[in-house]
Design an enzyme around this catalytic site. Structure first.
Site, PDB file in Angstrom:
ATOM      1  N   GLY A  59     -12.798  11.942   3.619  1.00 36.12           N
ATOM      2  CA  GLY A  59     -14.016  12.731   3.815  1.00 36.12           C
ATOM      3  C   GLY A  59     -15.205  11.832   4.123  1.00 36.12           C
ATOM      4  NE  ARG A  72      -9.289   6.254  -1.699  1.00 31.51           N
ATOM      5  CZ  ARG A  72      -9.287   7.566  -1.565  1.00 31.51           C
ATOM      6  NH1 ARG A  72      -8.691   8.333  -2.468  1.00 31.51           N
ATOM      7  NH2 ARG A  72      -9.870   8.128  -0.529  1.00 31.51           N
ATOM      8  N   GLY A 112      -7.287   9.245   2.752  1.00 30.25           N
ATOM      9  CA  GLY A 112      -6.369   8.881   1.676  1.00 30.25           C
ATOM     10  C   GLY A 112      -4.930   9.147   2.071  1.00 30.25           C
ATOM     11  CE  LYS A 131      -8.159  17.624   1.821  1.00 23.61           C
ATOM     12  NZ  LYS A 131      -8.678  16.295   1.455  1.00 23.61           N
TER      13      LYS A 131
HETATM   14  N1  LIG Z   1       2.005  21.492   9.679  1.00 26.59           N
HETATM   15  C1  LIG Z   1       1.585  21.318   8.427  1.00 26.59           C
HETATM   16  N2  LIG Z   1       1.646  22.328   7.533  1.00 26.59           N
HETATM   17  C2  LIG Z   1       1.210  22.156   6.261  1.00 26.59           C
HETATM   18  N3  LIG Z   1       0.696  21.009   5.772  1.00 26.59           N
HETATM   19  C3  LIG Z   1       0.604  19.979   6.627  1.00 26.59           C
HETATM   20  C4  LIG Z   1       1.041  20.078   7.978  1.00 26.59           C
HETATM   21  N4  LIG Z   1       0.841  18.880   8.559  1.00 26.59           N
HETATM   22  C5  LIG Z   1       0.316  18.070   7.633  1.00 26.59           C
HETATM   23  N5  LIG Z   1       0.173  18.711   6.459  1.00 26.59           N
HETATM   24  C6  LIG Z   1      -0.303  18.167   5.181  1.00 26.59           C
HETATM   25  O1  LIG Z   1      -1.625  17.701   5.304  1.00 26.59           O
HETATM   26  C7  LIG Z   1      -1.859  16.876   4.167  1.00 26.59           C
HETATM   27  C8  LIG Z   1      -2.924  15.851   4.475  1.00 26.59           C
HETATM   28  O2  LIG Z   1      -4.082  16.481   4.955  1.00 26.59           O
HETATM   29  P1  LIG Z   1      -5.559  15.931   4.697  1.00 26.59           P
HETATM   30  O3  LIG Z   1      -6.417  16.750   5.584  1.00 26.59           O
HETATM   31  O4  LIG Z   1      -5.816  15.950   3.229  1.00 26.59           O
HETATM   32  O5  LIG Z   1      -5.432  14.387   5.203  1.00 26.59           O
HETATM   33  P2  LIG Z   1      -6.371  13.105   4.968  1.00 26.59           P
HETATM   34  O6  LIG Z   1      -7.708  13.374   5.575  1.00 26.59           O
HETATM   35  O7  LIG Z   1      -5.630  11.895   5.402  1.00 26.59           O
HETATM   36  O8  LIG Z   1      -6.524  12.963   3.397  1.00 26.59           O
HETATM   37  P3  LIG Z   1      -7.810  12.896   2.425  1.00 26.59           P
HETATM   38  O9  LIG Z   1      -8.641  14.106   2.721  1.00 26.59           O
HETATM   39  O10 LIG Z   1      -7.169  12.923   1.054  1.00 26.59           O
HETATM   40  O11 LIG Z   1      -8.524  11.617   2.655  1.00 26.59           O
HETATM   41  C9  LIG Z   1      -0.546  16.209   3.843  1.00 26.59           C
HETATM   42  O12 LIG Z   1      -0.256  16.399   2.484  1.00 26.59           O
HETATM   43  C10 LIG Z   1       0.458  16.932   4.750  1.00 26.59           C
HETATM   44  O13 LIG Z   1       1.645  17.293   4.089  1.00 26.59           O
HETATM   45  O1  LIG Z   2      -9.931  11.116  -2.176  1.00 26.21           O
HETATM   46  C1  LIG Z   2     -11.056  11.074  -1.694  1.00 26.21           C
HETATM   47  O2  LIG Z   2     -11.296  11.407  -0.502  1.00 26.21           O
HETATM   48  C2  LIG Z   2     -12.201  10.493  -2.532  1.00 26.21           C
HETATM   49  O3  LIG Z   2     -11.725   9.807  -3.664  1.00 26.21           O
HETATM   50  C3  LIG Z   2     -13.171  11.581  -2.931  1.00 26.21           C
HETATM   51  O4  LIG Z   2     -12.513  12.531  -3.731  1.00 26.21           O
HETATM   52  P1  LIG Z   2     -13.034  14.045  -3.768  1.00 26.21           P
HETATM   53  O5  LIG Z   2     -12.755  14.632  -2.398  1.00 26.21           O
HETATM   54  O6  LIG Z   2     -12.262  14.711  -4.874  1.00 26.21           O
HETATM   55  O7  LIG Z   2     -14.518  13.986  -4.048  1.00 26.21           O
END
Ligand SMILES: Nc1ncnc2c1ncn2[C@@H]1O[C@H](COP(=O)(O)OP(=O)(O)OP(=O)(O)O)[C@@H](O)[C@H]1O
Ligand SMILES: O=C(O)[C@H](O)COP(=O)(O)O
Length: 394
Positions: free
Chosen positions: A376, A34, A352, A199
């Site tokens: 997000g 980033r 991220g 999430k």
């Molecule tokens: N089967 C699982 N059980 C628990 N956690 C998991 C599993 N599979 C993946 N994860 C976790 O999900 C996390 C990432 O999920 P997230 O939804 O935050 O991804 P992202 O959208 O790429 O990230 P961000 O929201 O930060 O941009 C990782 O830390 C990973 O370890």
């Molecule tokens: O990591 C992210 O997705 C952005 O920096 C936004 O962070 P936030 O979800 O804590 O608002």
């Protein structure tokens, strides 16, 4: 929307809201993607003689200073990457920020401390955010909105400040939107979307929208188990968002009706506990042991997902397939990244954690069409939601 080329920046103090929310291991930056993505806008302004005041958030501190979330290490890294000293203000809009802003000379760059150390930044109260935005406005003459990863946040430095200063959109935001537009208007088909991560509730909204645009939805990561449960499987101690089961059932029915293929794993890597050294092994989804948790997609699923991606012309991928931070559960994410590259499709990786996974697993970023800095934010864009940080720019 004006771009930075439309602003007369020479000798002016330019407030650049960037997304420098990088993963930290203590005070070591484990992925500086980033920061690197923020460089072109900062460099362009500095080369044109602007006095660049960069502002950003890190993590989710509770509206007061917290050394764990200090941007100081980011200032040092930013300086290394720019090849010049970056002045660091030890507060966000107080004495230090004013002193740093006043001392800046043409072409020099400063970074303010974490904007989320101020309670007004994330406040739901318009007046409280406005008050902080007024204080920010005193630091600068112009505003550039370049924090793509945070444009979905209605925060003081993202949404309220641009109403108070002549402003423009930054180059990173423009690039991100241009690429994501290709996914919403006439993507080359088949268009496959891969969703993973943990999430579930954050990502269900986008599924609703994607059922109308994607041809195929491939689900991995922690989200899988809410889907498997909705289909009646037992999932042991895997993560589950029980309150989302009915919503997921509705999506499965809608996908069936509308002819959108939802591809779920057929096996997982099931572990005794959430640990790298736990006993683990593959288990078919029909037979996940009651005392085990699924931490990655299994070998048969990796092959299935690769097959479902092979003929895709466009792929959007958000969220790792497993707990890639622990090597025994990184195989699914690694296999998926490989399948994306091998498909030859136009690939966009958003999020991220997904972007960090791609880099930490040793893939060349150039092998992907685009690696988005927004998780997000990119999902909300695909959902068709209004993005406050873009709406606020003139
Ligand atoms: N089967 C699982 N059980 C628990 N956690 C998991 C599993 N599979 C993946 N994860 C976790 O999900 C996390 C990432 O999920 P997230 O939804 O935050 O991804 P992202 O959208 O790429 O990230 P961000 O929201 O930060 O941009 C990782 O830390 C990973 O370890
Ligand atoms: O990591 C992210 O997705 C952005 O920096 C936004 O962070 P936030 O979800 O804590 O608002």
């Amino acid at each position: 929307m004006r771009t930075i080329d439309d602003l007369d920046v020479s000798g002016k103090r330019v407030f650049v809201r960037a997304d420098l929310n990088v993963p930290l291991d203590g005070d070591r930056i484990s992925d500086d993607g980033r920061i690197r993505a923020a460089l072109p806008t900062i460099r362009a302004l500095s080369e044109r003689g602007a006095r660049v005041i960069v502002a950003a958030h890190l993590g989710r501190p509770k509206g007061e200073p917290d050394t764990r979330y200090s941007l100081r290490p980011v200032a040092a890294r930013l300086g290394e990457l720019l090849g010049t000293d970056v002045a660091f203000a030890t507060d966000t809009a107080g004495k230090s920020a004013h002193a740093v802003s006043e001392a800046l000379t043409d072409g020099r760059v400063a970074l303010l401390e974490n904007v989320r150390f101020e309670p007004g930044e994330t406040s739901k109260d318009d007046a409280e955010r406005g008050e902080l935005a007024d204080r920010f406005a005193q630091l600068a003459d112009l505003y550039v909105g370049d924090a793509f990863g945070a444009v979905h946040r209605k925060h003081a430095s993202v949404y309220d400040l641009p109403a108070r200063l002549p402003n423009s959109v930054g180059g990173l935001v423009l690039t991100e939107i241009e690429v994501l537009k290709k996914l919403t208007s006439h993507p080359q088909r088949p268009y496959a979307v891969v969703l993973g991560g943990s999430k579930v509730s954050d990502k269900l909204g986008v599924i609703d929208n994607l059922l109308g645009t994607a041809d195929r939805l491939i689900i991995g990561g922690g989200m899988v188990f809410t889907f498997l449960k909705a289909k009646g499987y037992e999932i042991g101690s895997s993560i589950l968002e029980a309150e989302q089961i009915d919503t997921v059932k509705a999506y499965l029915e809608r996908a069936e009706r509308e002819g959108v293929e939802i591809v779920l794993p057929v096996d997982v890597v099931a572990a005794e506990k959430f640990a790298a050294d736990a006993a683990h092994g593959p288990a078919d989804v029909e037979n996940i042991p009651a005392d085990r948790m699924g931490l990655d997609i299994g070998p048969r699923s990796r092959a299935l997902f690769a097959e479902k991606l092979a003929d895709a012309r466009t792929v959007f991928w958000n969220g790792p397939m497993g707990v890639f931070e622990m090597e025994p559960y990184a195989g699914g994410t690694r296999a998926l990244a490989r399948a994306l590259i091998d498909s030859g499709a136009f690939t966009v990786v958003g999020g991220g954690d997904s972007a960090a996974a791609v880099r930490s697993l040793g893939f060349d970023e150039a092998a992907f069409g685009h690696i988005s800095t927004g998780g997000g934010a990119s999902l909300e864009y695909l959902e068709g939601k209004d993005l406050p940080g873009i709406d606020a720019l003139a």
